[in-house]
Design a protein around this motif. Structure first.
Motif: not given
Length: 200
Positions: A23, A98, A173, A177, A102
């Motif tokens: 992340l 997330p 990213r 979001p 990822a």
């Protein structure tokens, strides 16, 4: 890490460390050294529990996939309530959290990981995207069965449009979001011709 730590504890500590690295730094920075440094343990701990790093990544993806399945079950409990558009908006926001977002490029860029995931879950391909597509497809079918989506709706094509569009919205990213309004606009546009025009 103490040598007496149970296997399950060590695995979860390593998985959680890998998630943090993924992340924070992205899939290209996810290495065995980065994981063990993040977990605060010797590099040998990872190799004590996993045959190699791709074996570790395979188990990581399967572990997070299991969590996503649990979330998908929770989302499907809301089928038939509220509006179809709002229900699928919430579903996409949940599915493209997330961690799933990822993991998708991690699987995409590592050929050996894809191969091992196919062995572990035949037909899985890029595991997370396939899971999300299956969950959205099931959601749409249940709404159709309830008469809230047109009986002649092409469910598979709708699901692909929602998942593909959702992935594009969430995969950027740098800008963070998308807003709920942006996700809802996507869902409303895709479903415009098949959702019954009535409350709930």
């Amino acid at each position: 890490m103490p040598t007496g730590v149970h296997l399950r504890d060590a695995r979860q500590q390593l998985f959680d460390a890998a998630e943090r690295v993924l992340l924070r730094d992205g899939p290209h920075e996810l290495t065995s050294r980065a994981v063990t440094e993040e977990a605060g343990c010797a590099k040998g701990v990872l190799h004590r529990h996993f045959a190699d790093f791709d074996a570790f990544l395979t188990e990581l993806v399967l572990d997070r996939s299991a969590r996503l399945r649990a979330r998908a079950r929770e989302v499907r409990e809301a089928v038939g309530t509220g509006t179809v558009t709002d229900g699928l908006t919430e579903a996409l926001i949940t599915f493209f959290g997330p961690v799933p977002v990822a993991i998708i490029p991690l699987v995409t860029f590592r050929e050996e990981l894809r191969a091992r995931l196919r062995q572990a879950a035949p037909g899985g391909g890029p595991a997370i995207l396939v899971q999300i597509t299956e969950a959205v497809t099931a959601h749409l079918r249940e709404e159709r069965d309830l008469g809230r989506v047109a009986a002649d709706a092409d469910i598979d094509s709708l699901a692909l449009s929602l998942v593909g569009g959702g992935h594009l919205l969430f995969a950027d990213r740098d800008s963070g979001p998308p807003s709920r309004a942006a996700v809802r606009q996507l869902v409303a546009t895709v479903l415009a011709d098949v959702v019954r025009r009535r409350p709930g």
